[in-house]
Design an enzyme around this catalytic site. Structure first.
Site, PDB file in Angstrom:
ATOM      1  N   ARG A 171       1.022  -1.182   0.057  1.00 51.46           N
ATOM      2  CA  ARG A 171       0.017  -0.043   0.118  1.00 51.46           C
ATOM      3  C   ARG A 171       0.843   1.118  -0.025  1.00 51.46           C
ATOM      4  O   ARG A 171       0.383   2.337  -0.450  1.00 51.46           O
ATOM      5  CB  ARG A 171      -0.937  -0.079   1.237  1.00 51.46           C
ATOM      6  CG  ARG A 171      -1.945  -0.884   1.199  1.00 51.46           C
ATOM      7  CD  ARG A 171      -2.603  -0.901   2.844  1.00 51.46           C
ATOM      8  NE  ARG A 171      -3.131   0.457   3.132  1.00 51.46           N
ATOM      9  CZ  ARG A 171      -4.321   1.037   2.817  1.00 51.46           C
ATOM     10  NH1 ARG A 171      -5.166   0.176   2.166  1.00 51.46           N
ATOM     11  NH2 ARG A 171      -4.540   2.105   3.585  1.00 51.46           N
ATOM     12  N   ARG A 175       9.198   5.954  -4.124  1.00 53.59           N
ATOM     13  CA  ARG A 175       9.507   6.758  -4.891  1.00 53.59           C
ATOM     14  C   ARG A 175      10.829   7.094  -5.149  1.00 53.59           C
ATOM     15  O   ARG A 175      11.530   7.663  -4.047  1.00 53.59           O
ATOM     16  CB  ARG A 175       8.715   8.120  -4.877  1.00 53.59           C
ATOM     17  CG  ARG A 175       7.179   7.817  -4.822  1.00 53.59           C
ATOM     18  CD  ARG A 175       6.449   8.918  -5.362  1.00 53.59           C
ATOM     19  NE  ARG A 175       5.000   8.575  -5.012  1.00 53.59           N
ATOM     20  CZ  ARG A 175       4.205   9.205  -4.322  1.00 53.59           C
ATOM     21  NH1 ARG A 175       4.697  10.267  -3.391  1.00 53.59           N
ATOM     22  NH2 ARG A 175       2.916   8.836  -3.922  1.00 53.59           N
ATOM     23  N   ARG A 248      -8.031  -5.561  14.225  1.00 52.85           N
ATOM     24  CA  ARG A 248      -7.283  -4.772  14.984  1.00 52.85           C
ATOM     25  C   ARG A 248      -7.946  -3.720  15.407  1.00 52.85           C
ATOM     26  O   ARG A 248      -8.884  -3.191  14.404  1.00 52.85           O
ATOM     27  CB  ARG A 248      -6.124  -4.233  14.292  1.00 52.85           C
ATOM     28  CG  ARG A 248      -4.876  -5.193  13.853  1.00 52.85           C
ATOM     29  CD  ARG A 248      -4.282  -5.754  15.226  1.00 52.85           C
ATOM     30  NE  ARG A 248      -3.433  -4.763  15.891  1.00 52.85           N
ATOM     31  CZ  ARG A 248      -3.194  -4.833  17.170  1.00 52.85           C
ATOM     32  NH1 ARG A 248      -3.283  -6.248  17.878  1.00 52.85           N
ATOM     33  NH2 ARG A 248      -2.091  -4.123  17.810  1.00 52.85           N
ATOM     34  N   ARG A 279       0.406   6.701  15.947  1.00 51.17           N
ATOM     35  CA  ARG A 279       0.851   7.875  15.365  1.00 51.17           C
ATOM     36  C   ARG A 279       0.012   9.169  16.051  1.00 51.17           C
ATOM     37  O   ARG A 279      -0.920   8.935  16.981  1.00 51.17           O
ATOM     38  CB  ARG A 279       0.209   8.011  13.810  1.00 51.17           C
ATOM     39  CG  ARG A 279      -1.110   7.687  13.500  1.00 51.17           C
ATOM     40  CD  ARG A 279      -1.262   7.473  12.030  1.00 51.17           C
ATOM     41  NE  ARG A 279      -2.432   6.623  11.669  1.00 51.17           N
ATOM     42  CZ  ARG A 279      -2.748   6.135  10.663  1.00 51.17           C
ATOM     43  NH1 ARG A 279      -2.017   6.294   9.426  1.00 51.17           N
ATOM     44  NH2 ARG A 279      -3.859   5.313  10.533  1.00 51.17           N
ATOM     45  N   GLU A 305      -2.946   7.757  18.555  1.00 50.98           N
ATOM     46  CA  GLU A 305      -3.571   6.564  17.981  1.00 50.98           C
ATOM     47  C   GLU A 305      -2.845   5.480  18.748  1.00 50.98           C
ATOM     48  O   GLU A 305      -1.758   5.103  18.592  1.00 50.98           O
ATOM     49  CB  GLU A 305      -3.325   6.650  16.675  1.00 50.98           C
ATOM     50  CG  GLU A 305      -4.783   6.135  15.920  1.00 50.98           C
ATOM     51  CD  GLU A 305      -4.620   6.359  14.414  1.00 50.98           C
ATOM     52  OE1 GLU A 305      -4.549   7.458  13.921  1.00 50.98           O
ATOM     53  OE2 GLU A 305      -4.325   5.339  13.757  1.00 50.98           O
ATOM     54  N   TYR A 353      -9.805  -4.947   3.749  1.00 47.65           N
ATOM     55  CA  TYR A 353      -8.913  -3.602   4.085  1.00 47.65           C
ATOM     56  C   TYR A 353      -9.274  -2.661   3.061  1.00 47.65           C
ATOM     57  O   TYR A 353      -8.732  -2.426   2.256  1.00 47.65           O
ATOM     58  CB  TYR A 353      -7.529  -4.009   4.181  1.00 47.65           C
ATOM     59  CG  TYR A 353      -6.611  -3.117   4.807  1.00 47.65           C
ATOM     60  CD1 TYR A 353      -7.269  -1.777   4.969  1.00 47.65           C
ATOM     61  CD2 TYR A 353      -5.327  -2.971   4.939  1.00 47.65           C
ATOM     62  CE1 TYR A 353      -6.439  -0.716   5.620  1.00 47.65           C
ATOM     63  CE2 TYR A 353      -4.404  -2.316   5.500  1.00 47.65           C
ATOM     64  CZ  TYR A 353      -4.944  -1.271   5.741  1.00 47.65           C
ATOM     65  OH  TYR A 353      -4.077  -0.171   6.311  1.00 47.65           O
ATOM     66  N   ASP A 355      -9.989   0.833   1.162  1.00 49.80           N
ATOM     67  CA  ASP A 355     -10.207   2.501   1.481  1.00 49.80           C
ATOM     68  C   ASP A 355     -11.454   3.036   1.013  1.00 49.80           C
ATOM     69  O   ASP A 355     -12.273   2.213   0.503  1.00 49.80           O
ATOM     70  CB  ASP A 355      -9.270   3.078   0.272  1.00 49.80           C
ATOM     71  CG  ASP A 355      -7.773   2.576   0.744  1.00 49.80           C
ATOM     72  OD1 ASP A 355      -7.508   2.534   2.035  1.00 49.80           O
ATOM     73  OD2 ASP A 355      -6.788   2.738  -0.061  1.00 49.80           O
TER      74      ASP A 355
HETATM   75  N1  UDP Z   1       3.759   1.707   7.430  1.00 52.00           N
HETATM   76  C1  UDP Z   1       4.901   1.757   7.926  1.00 52.00           C
HETATM   77  N2  UDP Z   1       5.278   2.740   8.428  1.00 52.00           N
HETATM   78  C2  UDP Z   1       4.647   3.999   8.579  1.00 52.00           C
HETATM   79  C3  UDP Z   1       3.440   4.019   7.706  1.00 52.00           C
HETATM   80  C4  UDP Z   1       2.893   2.756   7.222  1.00 52.00           C
HETATM   81  O1  UDP Z   1       5.660   0.497   8.216  1.00 52.00           O
HETATM   82  O2  UDP Z   1       5.271   5.113   8.838  1.00 52.00           O
HETATM   83  C5  UDP Z   1       3.151   0.307   6.960  1.00 52.00           C
HETATM   84  C6  UDP Z   1       2.278  -0.325   8.124  1.00 52.00           C
HETATM   85  O3  UDP Z   1       2.527  -1.802   8.109  1.00 52.00           O
HETATM   86  C7  UDP Z   1       0.802  -0.118   7.643  1.00 52.00           C
HETATM   87  C8  UDP Z   1       1.055  -0.271   6.184  1.00 52.00           C
HETATM   88  O4  UDP Z   1       2.362   0.271   5.998  1.00 52.00           O
HETATM   89  O5  UDP Z   1       0.165  -1.183   7.988  1.00 52.00           O
HETATM   90  C9  UDP Z   1      -0.198   0.499   5.481  1.00 52.00           C
HETATM   91  O6  UDP Z   1      -0.004   1.815   5.927  1.00 52.00           O
HETATM   92  P1  UDP Z   1      -1.153   2.858   5.618  1.00 52.00           P
HETATM   93  O7  UDP Z   1      -0.843   4.282   5.890  1.00 52.00           O
HETATM   94  O8  UDP Z   1      -1.686   2.655   4.469  1.00 52.00           O
HETATM   95  O9  UDP Z   1      -2.187   2.350   6.512  1.00 52.00           O
HETATM   96  P2  UDP Z   1      -3.641   3.115   7.246  1.00 52.00           P
HETATM   97  O10 UDP Z   1      -3.654   4.654   6.654  1.00 52.00           O
HETATM   98  O11 UDP Z   1      -4.685   2.297   6.418  1.00 52.00           O
HETATM   99  O12 UDP Z   1      -3.643   2.905   8.517  1.00 52.00           O
END
Ligand code: UDP
Length: 372
Positions: A171, A175, A248, A279, A305, A353, A355
């Site tokens: 996901r 880049r 979760r 976060r 969170e 999962y 979006d």
């Molecule tokens: N992830 C990570 N570090 C970060 C942000 C995301 O390792 O700083 C990984 C983590 O495993 C997460 C996945 O990338 O579950 C997908 O992140 P995303 O931000 O898409 O998750 P969401 O916003 O759905 O919580």
């Protein structure tokens, strides 16, 4: 029967179905066990700031049909998600891009960054990635995996990275450019006035009842409509007969602070293992720190969170799409297909999962196929 459809759940999937059903001339009734509509999209105004009560939601899509549909119910601002990572006080740019590689290794060209990643991937001896850890290392190398992925992912999912499916990390974009726009989407933004207002607009003219748990009184509710669109958890619908699917859950600690700026960004990910939260969201930056009329806001609202394993009675957030749970879900799915006049949809109904844009696309597709 008074209604053609009973929609169980006033979240995004339910709201789209209800709206489309009404639009095609059907009679529809919506119920939700919460005291608010909009499910996990729910936003509430605190100190003039739209607070995302169930976690940050940033709308993004490449699907023009979805974008045009949702714009009927809200105007979107031009917020662009550019989160940052805080690893023990070291700040990195997300998603992984040239700013991240420069800070991590001092490299400044894409070729140098690629060489570092390749070197670390070779050293780890990974050919075909088998799990999230191997997938992450093949994408960005071991340094970034250790500082920006391992701790965050293990906190978020409560599982070792070796036991998680690799698709979760896919996901996250990687880049070789200085582009820190998290989503590579054609369309992106936050609905002006909040998500709650947007969902209320979708439900305009539709009968609904809140604080109403379908599963506690399904005999009664099944009598009011010919068909049911159920968007709650699929295992709960079947009284967990085959066992519990794992989810979760997330707990938020929200504080109002008497300062105008706490972290200078909407989202800061704490990627080390030691910080207990995953976060911190500072909600005002979703709207550029100003009220809709352009006034500066003297206070700020932040949400920490905390991720935890879901237990019965709590709100499920993320389905855990690992092998064990996917197998169990397939069994529930077979059962669900045998239910007469009941359709299952959305993140919880399909154990996916999703979006927001995928949820809308799936609901629009469902409406086209079924609600005609
Ligand atoms: N992830 C990570 N570090 C970060 C942000 C995301 O390792 O700083 C990984 C983590 O495993 C997460 C996945 O990338 O579950 C997908 O992140 P995303 O931000 O898409 O998750 P969401 O916003 O759905 O919580």
């Amino acid at each position: 029967m008074k209604y053609d459809y009973l929609v169980v759940g006033a979240g995004l999937f339910g709201a789209v179905c209800a709206q489309k059903a009404k639009e095609s001339g059907k009679k529809v009734f919506v119920i939700d066990k919460r005291s608010n509509v909009a499910g996990n999209l729910y936003t509430e105004k605190i100190e003039g700031i739209q607070v995302h009560k169930y976690g940050a939601h940033i709308f993004h899509t490449n699907d023009r049909k979805v974008w045009e549909y949702i714009n009927r119910f809200a105007d979107f601002n031009r917020f662009t998600n550019s989160p940052i990572a805080n690893y023990h006080g070291e700040i990195y740019s997300l998603p992984f891009n040239m700013y991240t590689f420069n800070k991590m290794w001092g490299v400044s060209s894409p070729a140098e960054a690629l060489e570092m990643i390749e070197k670390q991937k070779q050293a780890a001896g990974i050919h075909v990635p088998q799990n999230l850890e191997e997938q992450a290392i093949s994408l960005v190398g071991t340094d970034i995996y250790k500082k920006l992925i391992k701790g965050y992912t293990e906190k978020q999912w409560g599982r070792d990275c070796k036991d998680l499916p690799s698709f979760i990390i896919k996901r996250l974009p990687v880049r070789l450019t200085y582009d820190n726009n998290y989503f590579n989407a054609l369309f992106q933004g936050i609905p002006i006035g909040g998500y709650t207002k947007m969902v209320e607009n979708m439900l305009e003219g539709i009968d609904f009842e809140l604080n109403t748990d379908y599963l506690k009184d399904r005999e009664k509710w099944n009598k009011i409509a010919d068909k049911v669109i159920y968007t709650g958890a699929i295992d709960a619908y079947f009284d967990y007969k085959l066992g519990y699917l794992e989810y979760r859950s997330v707990r938020f600690e929200t504080e109002i602070l008497d300062i105008p700026n706490y972290q200078g960004n909407a989202a800061v990910n704490y990627t080390d293992r030691e910080t207990p939260w995953t976060r911190i969201i500072e909600h005002k930056w979703f709207e550029f720190g100003k009220s809709p009329d352009g006034a500066e806001l003297p206070k700020t609202v932040i949400s920490k969170e905390f991720s935890s394993e879901w237990k019965p009675g709590e709100e499920p957030y993320y389905p855990v799409n690992d092998e064990k749970n996917s197998k169990l879900y397939m069994k529930y799915k077979v059962m669900s297909e045998k239910e007469k006049n009941v359709y299952f949809g959305g993140r919880l109904g399909e154990y996916k999962y999703y979006d927001m844009d995928q949820t809308i696309a799936s609901a629009l597709d469902f409406a086209d196929r079924v609600i005609t």
